[in-house]
Scaffold this motif. Structure first.
Motif, short mmCIF file in Angstrom:
data_model
loop_
_atom_site.label_atom_id
_atom_site.label_comp_id
_atom_site.label_asym_id
_atom_site.label_seq_id
_atom_site.Cartn_x
_atom_site.Cartn_y
_atom_site.Cartn_z
N PRO A 265 5.10 -19.97 17.80
CA PRO A 265 4.50 -18.93 18.65
C PRO A 265 3.05 -19.21 19.02
O PRO A 265 2.61 -18.88 20.12
CB PRO A 265 4.63 -17.66 17.80
N LEU A 266 2.28 -19.82 18.09
CA LEU A 266 0.87 -20.06 18.37
C LEU A 266 0.67 -21.04 19.53
O LEU A 266 -0.31 -20.93 20.28
CB LEU A 266 0.16 -20.57 17.12
N MET A 267 1.58 -21.99 19.69
CA MET A 267 1.47 -22.92 20.81
C MET A 267 1.69 -22.20 22.13
O MET A 267 1.05 -22.49 23.14
CB MET A 267 2.47 -24.07 20.66
N HIS A 268 2.60 -21.23 22.13
CA HIS A 268 2.82 -20.43 23.34
C HIS A 268 1.61 -19.54 23.64
O HIS A 268 1.23 -19.36 24.80
CB HIS A 268 4.08 -19.57 23.17
N VAL A 269 1.01 -19.00 22.57
CA VAL A 269 -0.20 -18.19 22.76
C VAL A 269 -1.30 -19.05 23.37
O VAL A 269 -1.97 -18.63 24.33
CB VAL A 269 -0.67 -17.59 21.42
N TRP A 270 -1.48 -20.26 22.84
CA TRP A 270 -2.52 -21.15 23.35
C TRP A 270 -2.24 -21.54 24.80
O TRP A 270 -3.15 -21.55 25.63
CB TRP A 270 -2.59 -22.38 22.46
N ARG A 271 -0.98 -21.83 25.12
CA ARG A 271 -0.63 -22.19 26.49
C ARG A 271 -0.91 -21.01 27.44
O ARG A 271 -1.41 -21.19 28.55
CB ARG A 271 0.84 -22.59 26.57
N SER A 272 -0.57 -19.79 26.99
CA SER A 272 -0.78 -18.62 27.83
C SER A 272 -2.26 -18.33 28.02
O SER A 272 -2.71 -18.00 29.12
CB SER A 272 -0.08 -17.39 27.21
N ALA B 271 3.78 -30.00 28.50
CA ALA B 271 4.45 -31.25 28.14
C ALA B 271 4.64 -31.35 26.62
O ALA B 271 5.68 -31.80 26.14
CB ALA B 271 3.64 -32.44 28.65
N ALA B 272 3.63 -30.90 25.86
CA ALA B 272 3.73 -30.93 24.40
C ALA B 272 4.83 -30.00 23.90
O ALA B 272 5.60 -30.35 22.98
CB ALA B 272 2.39 -30.54 23.78
N LEU B 273 4.94 -28.80 24.49
CA LEU B 273 6.01 -27.88 24.11
C LEU B 273 7.38 -28.49 24.38
O LEU B 273 8.31 -28.35 23.57
CB LEU B 273 5.86 -26.57 24.89
N GLY B 274 7.51 -29.17 25.50
CA GLY B 274 8.79 -29.79 25.83
C GLY B 274 9.17 -30.88 24.84
O GLY B 274 10.33 -31.00 24.45
N ARG B 275 8.18 -31.67 24.40
CA ARG B 275 8.48 -32.74 23.45
C ARG B 275 8.85 -32.19 22.08
O ARG B 275 9.50 -32.87 21.29
CB ARG B 275 7.27 -33.69 23.34
N LEU B 276 8.45 -30.94 21.80
CA LEU B 276 8.83 -30.30 20.53
C LEU B 276 10.17 -29.59 20.63
O LEU B 276 10.62 -28.96 19.68
CB LEU B 276 7.75 -29.30 20.10
N GLY B 277 10.81 -29.70 21.79
CA GLY B 277 12.15 -29.14 21.95
C GLY B 277 12.22 -27.71 22.43
O GLY B 277 13.30 -27.10 22.40
N GLU B 278 11.09 -27.15 22.88
CA GLU B 278 11.10 -25.78 23.39
C GLU B 278 11.81 -25.74 24.75
O GLU B 278 11.48 -26.52 25.65
CB GLU B 278 9.67 -25.25 23.55
N PRO B 279 12.77 -24.84 24.94
CA PRO B 279 13.43 -24.71 26.24
C PRO B 279 12.43 -24.27 27.31
O PRO B 279 11.53 -23.46 27.04
CB PRO B 279 14.49 -23.62 26.00
N GLU B 280 12.59 -24.80 28.51
CA GLU B 280 11.67 -24.46 29.60
C GLU B 280 11.69 -22.97 29.89
O GLU B 280 10.65 -22.35 30.18
CB GLU B 280 12.04 -25.23 30.87
N GLN B 281 12.88 -22.34 29.78
CA GLN B 281 13.00 -20.91 30.08
C GLN B 281 12.13 -20.08 29.14
O GLN B 281 11.48 -19.12 29.55
CB GLN B 281 14.46 -20.46 29.96
N ARG B 282 12.10 -20.47 27.87
CA ARG B 282 11.31 -19.73 26.88
C ARG B 282 9.81 -19.90 27.14
O ARG B 282 9.04 -18.95 27.03
CB ARG B 282 11.67 -20.21 25.48
N MET C 138 8.19 -26.49 37.46
CA MET C 138 7.03 -27.26 37.01
C MET C 138 7.15 -27.62 35.53
O MET C 138 6.83 -28.75 35.13
CB MET C 138 5.76 -26.45 37.27
N THR C 139 7.61 -26.68 34.72
CA THR C 139 7.77 -26.94 33.29
C THR C 139 8.82 -28.02 33.05
O THR C 139 8.63 -28.90 32.21
CB THR C 139 8.18 -25.65 32.56
N LYS C 140 9.92 -27.97 33.77
CA LYS C 140 10.94 -29.03 33.66
C LYS C 140 10.36 -30.38 34.05
O LYS C 140 10.65 -31.41 33.42
CB LYS C 140 12.14 -28.69 34.56
N ALA C 141 9.53 -30.40 35.11
CA ALA C 141 8.94 -31.66 35.56
C ALA C 141 8.04 -32.26 34.49
O ALA C 141 8.13 -33.44 34.15
CB ALA C 141 8.17 -31.43 36.86
N TYR C 142 7.14 -31.44 33.92
CA TYR C 142 6.22 -31.94 32.91
C TYR C 142 6.92 -32.25 31.59
O TYR C 142 6.48 -33.11 30.83
CB TYR C 142 5.09 -30.94 32.67
N THR C 143 8.02 -31.55 31.31
CA THR C 143 8.76 -31.79 30.08
C THR C 143 9.56 -33.08 30.15
O THR C 143 9.61 -33.86 29.20
CB THR C 143 9.71 -30.62 29.79
#
Length: 295
Positions: free
Chosen positions: A60-67, A168-179, A226-231
């Protein structure tokens, strides 16, 4: 597919900008931010349910930082738009691609991977060429009394670059783009809602209020693409292809609002397109994932 996703994202964002132009006389900026996020939450929650993607996240903290980064960049961009010529604000925000290139090359140098500079160098040049095309289309100017707003606009591009790298970092950790898009929509809604407590809300008029729906849906689709592209793709190639949004916006202005595009503007479009093709071609000859993109 990375090229297709980023070009599609640019088209969604450019189309959203057209809707914002129609809605702006009836709603102030933070209202647009709030409803953009609120509709995005509903849209992405429905999409996650339909695709059986859980909204629970182990990071969750990575999502908070991204937001936080993304919303701060968005707010800085809106400030720049309010205090600078639109072309200048757009150009400073689109420097995000240049910042991305600088961060990746800087990371490569810090990690001592000098051999990777030769592989990433040509891609960096395509990013610089694409940004040159943006400048040719927009032809920005700035006055002495606009220097502070110029710094804020520059920071909007820097923040956008950090947000893209976080995606891009979230994608490499396996987070779905939708989330990822769902949580960013929450961030924009919170910021827009808090700001509305101070700025108030406009009276709804019909059919002007209907523009809020496509703004939210297009923003969500643009963020998702965009998230799919960077992921899934090369960070430098995707950052370069993002400049295609300027081409779409210029064409919308030509056909919908009667804007004139001078010769240098058309030349800038061709340069953006050529740099995007060159970046994609160069990347196809490289490794699937260059070491400089792993941080």
């Amino acid at each position: 597919m990375q090229a297709s996703w980023m070009i599609l994202a640019s088209l969604f964002f450019a189309t959203m900008s057209v809707c914002i132009k129609y809605a702006a006389p009836h709603f102030h900026t933070f209202e647009l931010v709030f409803f953009r996020g609120l509709i995005g939450i509903a849209f992405m929650a429905a999409l996650c349910k339909a695709q059986d993607v859980s909204l629970r996240t182990p990071i969750p903290l990575m999502h908070v930082w991204r937001s936080v980064i993304g919303v701060a960049s968005l707010s800085a961009w809106f400030y720049a738009i309010a205090h600078l010529p639109l072309a200048t604000a757009m150009t400073l925000n689109y420097m995000s691609g240049v910042w991305v290139a600088a961060f990746l090359i800087g990371g490569t140098l810090v990690m001592g991977r000098l051999q990777d500079i030769g592989r990433q160098g040509p891609l960096v040049l395509t990013v610089m060429a694409g940004f040159s095309g943006v400048v040719m289309i927009l032809r920005p100017t700035i006055e002495q009394n606009q220097l502070f707003a110029g710094v804020i606009g520059l920071l909007s591009g820097l923040g956008a670059a950090l947000a893209y790298l976080q995606v891009a970092a979230l994608g490499r950790l396996g987070e779905p783009e939708q989330r990822t898009v769902f949580y960013f929509s929450i961030g924009t809604t919170v910021v827009g809602g808090v700001a509305m407590l101070f700025t108030g809300a406009s009276a709804w008029t019909w059919p002007a209020a209907l523009w809020l729906l496509p703004i939210g849906v297009l923003a969500a689709l643009g963020q998702l693409s965009m998230t799919k592209a960077y992921t899934q793709g090369s960070t430098l190639v995707v950052a370069n292809l993002q400049y295609s949004g300027i081409v779409f916006a210029a064409l919308y202005g030509l056909f919908l609002f009667g804007d004139q595009i001078p010769f240098i503007g058309w030349a800038g479009m061709l340069l953006i397109i050529a740099s995007g093709i060159a970046a994609t071609a160069l990347r196809s000859r490289a490794l699937p994932r260059a070491p400089a993109e792993e941080h």
